[in-house]
Design a protein around this motif. Structure first.
Motif, PDB file in Angstrom:
ATOM      1  N   PRO A 177       0.797  -1.229   0.000  1.00 58.23           N
ATOM      2  CA  PRO A 177       0.000   0.000   0.000  1.00 58.23           C
ATOM      3  C   PRO A 177       0.836   1.288   0.000  1.00 58.23           C
ATOM      4  O   PRO A 177       0.402   2.299  -0.555  1.00 58.23           O
ATOM      5  N   ILE A 178       2.020   1.264   0.621  1.00 53.53           N
ATOM      6  CA  ILE A 178       2.837   2.480   0.609  1.00 53.53           C
ATOM      7  C   ILE A 178       3.335   2.778  -0.795  1.00 53.53           C
ATOM      8  O   ILE A 178       3.367   3.940  -1.229  1.00 53.53           O
ATOM      9  N   GLU A 179       3.720   1.749  -1.539  1.00 54.47           N
ATOM     10  CA  GLU A 179       4.123   1.968  -2.924  1.00 54.47           C
ATOM     11  C   GLU A 179       2.947   2.468  -3.749  1.00 54.47           C
ATOM     12  O   GLU A 179       3.111   3.351  -4.606  1.00 54.47           O
ATOM     13  N   TYR A 180       1.736   1.943  -3.490  1.00 54.28           N
ATOM     14  CA  TYR A 180       0.552   2.443  -4.195  1.00 54.28           C
ATOM     15  C   TYR A 180       0.337   3.922  -3.871  1.00 54.28           C
ATOM     16  O   TYR A 180      -0.002   4.727  -4.754  1.00 54.28           O
ATOM     17  N   LEU A 181       0.535   4.289  -2.603  1.00 52.16           N
ATOM     18  CA  LEU A 181       0.365   5.684  -2.194  1.00 52.16           C
ATOM     19  C   LEU A 181       1.441   6.568  -2.821  1.00 52.16           C
ATOM     20  O   LEU A 181       1.162   7.701  -3.221  1.00 52.16           O
ATOM     21  N   GLN A 182       2.667   6.056  -2.918  1.00 51.44           N
ATOM     22  CA  GLN A 182       3.739   6.824  -3.557  1.00 51.44           C
ATOM     23  C   GLN A 182       3.391   7.115  -5.013  1.00 51.44           C
ATOM     24  O   GLN A 182       3.564   8.243  -5.499  1.00 51.44           O
ATOM     25  N   GLN A 183       2.890   6.109  -5.713  1.00 52.03           N
ATOM     26  CA  GLN A 183       2.476   6.320  -7.103  1.00 52.03           C
ATOM     27  C   GLN A 183       1.317   7.314  -7.184  1.00 52.03           C
ATOM     28  O   GLN A 183       1.267   8.150  -8.088  1.00 52.03           O
ATOM     29  N   ALA A 184       0.398   7.219  -6.228  1.00 53.88           N
ATOM     30  CA  ALA A 184      -0.737   8.150  -6.203  1.00 53.88           C
ATOM     31  C   ALA A 184      -0.263   9.581  -5.994  1.00 53.88           C
ATOM     32  O   ALA A 184      -0.763  10.528  -6.624  1.00 53.88           O
ATOM     33  N   TYR A 185       0.695   9.742  -5.093  1.00 61.05           N
ATOM     34  CA  TYR A 185       1.267  11.070  -4.839  1.00 61.05           C
ATOM     35  C   TYR A 185       1.912  11.632  -6.106  1.00 61.05           C
ATOM     36  O   TYR A 185       1.688  12.793  -6.477  1.00 61.05           O
ATOM     37  N   GLU A 186       2.696  10.820  -6.794  1.00 65.85           N
ATOM     38  CA  GLU A 186       3.369  11.284  -8.007  1.00 65.85           C
ATOM     39  C   GLU A 186       2.359  11.608  -9.104  1.00 65.85           C
ATOM     40  O   GLU A 186       2.537  12.589  -9.846  1.00 65.85           O
ATOM     41  N   GLU A 187       1.304  10.815  -9.228  1.00 63.23           N
ATOM     42  CA  GLU A 187       0.278  11.096 -10.228  1.00 63.23           C
ATOM     43  C   GLU A 187      -0.481  12.385  -9.889  1.00 63.23           C
ATOM     44  O   GLU A 187      -0.860  13.148 -10.783  1.00 63.23           O
ATOM     45  N   THR A 188      -0.693  12.635  -8.596  1.00 61.51           N
ATOM     46  CA  THR A 188      -1.377  13.874  -8.192  1.00 61.51           C
ATOM     47  C   THR A 188      -0.519  15.087  -8.504  1.00 61.51           C
ATOM     48  O   THR A 188      -1.025  16.123  -8.960  1.00 61.51           O
ATOM     49  N   VAL A 189       0.783  14.973  -8.271  1.00 61.61           N
ATOM     50  CA  VAL A 189       1.696  16.076  -8.618  1.00 61.61           C
ATOM     51  C   VAL A 189       1.592  16.386 -10.111  1.00 61.61           C
ATOM     52  O   VAL A 189       1.503  17.555 -10.515  1.00 61.61           O
ATOM     53  N   LYS A 190       1.577  15.354 -10.938  1.00 64.23           N
ATOM     54  CA  LYS A 190       1.468  15.556 -12.388  1.00 64.23           C
ATOM     55  C   LYS A 190       0.130  16.176 -12.764  1.00 64.23           C
ATOM     56  O   LYS A 190       0.062  17.119 -13.564  1.00 64.23           O
ATOM     57  N   ALA A 191      -0.948  15.645 -12.192  1.00 59.77           N
ATOM     58  CA  ALA A 191      -2.288  16.088 -12.576  1.00 59.77           C
ATOM     59  C   ALA A 191      -2.552  17.537 -12.181  1.00 59.77           C
ATOM     60  O   ALA A 191      -3.354  18.225 -12.823  1.00 59.77           O
ATOM     61  N   THR A 192      -1.919  18.000 -11.101  1.00 61.90           N
ATOM     62  CA  THR A 192      -2.156  19.370 -10.633  1.00 61.90           C
ATOM     63  C   THR A 192      -1.118  20.356 -11.155  1.00 61.90           C
ATOM     64  O   THR A 192      -1.138  21.528 -10.785  1.00 61.90           O
TER      65      THR A 192
END
Length: 387
Positions: A177-192
Motif C-alpha cells: 500500500p505504501i508503494e501504491y500511495l507513492q504512485q498516487a502522490y506522483e500522479e497527483t503532482v502531475k495532474a495538478t
C-alpha cells in the motif's frame, strides 16, 4: 526550508495541515443550511465495471460514512470538471451534451467524495479519509480539497491495478500500500501541474481489507497506512476494546505531516504501514481530525459501541442535527452518523472541553471550546462473503 501551513491557528507563514459484491446503496442525505453541509451514504461512487469484478478476498467491509463540512466544498476547476461554456458562439441548446456532472481525470471517474477540504473513499475492501489543509484557500491557485480527493483517487486506481485477479500483484502474496500511495502522490503532482498549477497539501490514512492466505482457514487481515494526523481505529465490539489505532505524525503543534506543495513529506519515507489481524464483526474507522480533535478516544469508542448496542429497531427516519439517524442504510451508516454528530456537537460548542483545546493549552495558547472543522467518518464492519 519548506514552508508548511498550520491548519487551525492558520499562521500566514505556515501551511499545516470482486465474485458478487454485497448490495450497495447510493442513498445520500444532505442538509441545506447557508454554510454547513452534511452528507451520508454507504459507499462512494465507483465505475460500473468494478461492480461485477471478481472479489480479491473472501471478506468484505459493510460500510457507511457521515460527513460534516463547515463550508461547502469548492467546485473542482478545469480540466477535472468542465462546466458548459458561456460563449455566444455556442449553440443555445445543450441537450446533446452529457448530463454527467461528476469530475474526471485522465478519462477516469474521480473516486471518492469531497467534504469541504476533506475527502473520503468507501468501497467493500478499501476505505480512506484525507484531510486537506484549508489554509490553501487563501493562496492563489490553492485547492486543498482537490489534493485530498486526487490522492485517494489515484491510490484507489493503484490498488485496483495491482490487486485485481489479473493484475501484476495477483501472483504475489504481499501487497504494498505504501508503494501504491507513492504512485498516487506522483500522479497527483502531475495532474495538478498542468495546464494550471493547483496547490495544496493533505494528510492521508486508509485501510485495505485482504486475508492471510498462508493459513488453512483464511483470516481477515487489514493493511493500515497513515501519514499525518488522520486516524484509523479498529474496535472489537464483542469485547468492547480497541485493538489498534494509528499514531499521529507531527512537525509541530497543528502542523501534521502532509503530502503536497512545499512539503518535505513523502509516502516512501514518511508513511507508516501496519498489518492487523482482525475478526469477523470487528469495526474499522477511518476519520479526519475533525473527529479526533473534538472527541477523546474513550468517547469515540463509547459512541460506536452504544450505536451497535442500541441500534434502531426499524428504518424510520428521525431527523436530528440535519441528518436522518437511520433510513434503512445499514448499521454502519448509523454508527458513522452518530459519531459524526457527537464530534459536531463539540466542534460547534465554544465552551466545550476538547482534545484540541487541551493540546493548545499545553502549548501555552489560550484556546477554549471545540475545534470547528470538517468532520469525516467512515465506519466499516468486517464480514465474510457467502460461499
Amino acid at each position: 526550508m519548506h514552508p508548511l501551513l498550520s491548519r487551525s491557528l492558520r499562521s500566514s507563514i505556515t501551511l499545516g495541515r470482486v465474485a458478487s459484491l454485497p448490495p450497495r446503496s447510493s442513498k445520500r442525505w444532505r442538509s441545506n443550511p447557508a454554510v454547513a453541509v452534511v452528507t451520508a451514504g454507504t459507499q462512494t461512487p465507483y465505475p460500473d465495471r468494478l461492480l461485477t469484478a471478481s472479489p480479491i478476498s473472501p471478506f468484505y467491509f459493510e460500510t457507511g460514512y457521515a460527513l460534516y463540512a463547515k463550508r461547502a466544498s469548492r467546485p473542482f476547476p478545469p480540466p477535472f470538471f468542465s462546466p458548459p461554456s458561456g460563449s455566444y458562439s455556442d449553440p443555445l441548446s445543450t441537450h446533446h451534451r452529457s448530463r454527467d456532472r461528476r469530475p474526471y481525470v485522465n478519462g477516469e471517474l474521480i473516486r471518492g467524495i469531497t467534504n469541504g477540504d476533506d475527502a473520503v473513499l468507501v468501497s467493500d475492501n478499501f476505505i480512506g479519509a484525507n484531510d486537506g489543509v484549508g489554509a490553501w484557500a487563501t493562496r492563489p491557485n490553492g485547492h486543498a480539497g482537490l489534493w485530498s480527493r486526487l490522492i485517494l483517487h489515484f491510490w484507489a486506481l493503484e490498488r485496483e491495478k495491482h490487486l485485481s485477479p489479473t493484475g501484476p500483484a495477483s501472483s504475489r502474496s504481499e501487497p504494498d500500500p505504501i508503494e501504491y500511495l507513492q504512485q498516487a502522490y506522483e500522479e497527483t503532482v502531475k495532474a495538478t501541474a498542468t495546464p494550471t498549477s493547483w496547490q495544496g497539501t493533505t494528510t492521508t490514512c486508509a485501510a485495505l481489507l485482504l486475508h492471510d492466505s498462508s493459513k488453512s482457514i483464511p483470516k481477515p487481515l487489514v493493511y493500515v497506512t497513515n501519514l499525518g494526523d488522520s486516524r484509523v481505529m479498529i474496535l472489537r465490539p464483542k469485547s468492547e476494546e480497541t485493538i489498534f489505532k494509528t499514531t499521529e505524525q507531527w512537525h509541530w503543534f497543528d502542523c501534521p505531516r502532509q503530502l503536497g506543495t512545499n512539503s518535505p513529506d513523502r509516502p516512501d519515507t514518511n508513511a507508516v504501514l501496519d498489518k492487523v489481524e482482525i475478526e469477523e464483526g470487528d469495526v474499522v474507522l477511518a476519520m479526519t481530525d475533525g473527529v479526533t480533535d473534538n472527541l477523546w478516544d474513550h468517547e469515540i469508542t463509547k459512541s460506536v459501541f452504544d450505536s451497535l448496542n442500541n441500534k434502531p429497531e426499524d428504518s424510520k427516519a428521525t431527523l436530528t442535527h440535519d441528518l436522518p439517524d437511520f433510513v434503512g442504510g445499514g448499521i454502519m451508516l448509523y454508527v458513522a452518523n452518530q459519531l459524526m454528530k457527537a464530534a459536531r456537537i463539540i466542534a460547534e460548542d465554544p465552551f466545550a472541553e476538547s482534545p484540541f483545546m487541551e493540546r493548545a493549552v499545553e502549548e501555552g495558547l489560550a484556546l477554549e471550546g471545540g475545534k470547528l472543522d470538517d468532520i469525516s467518518v467512515v465506519a466499516a464492519m468486517c464480514k465474510k462473503r457467502e460461499s
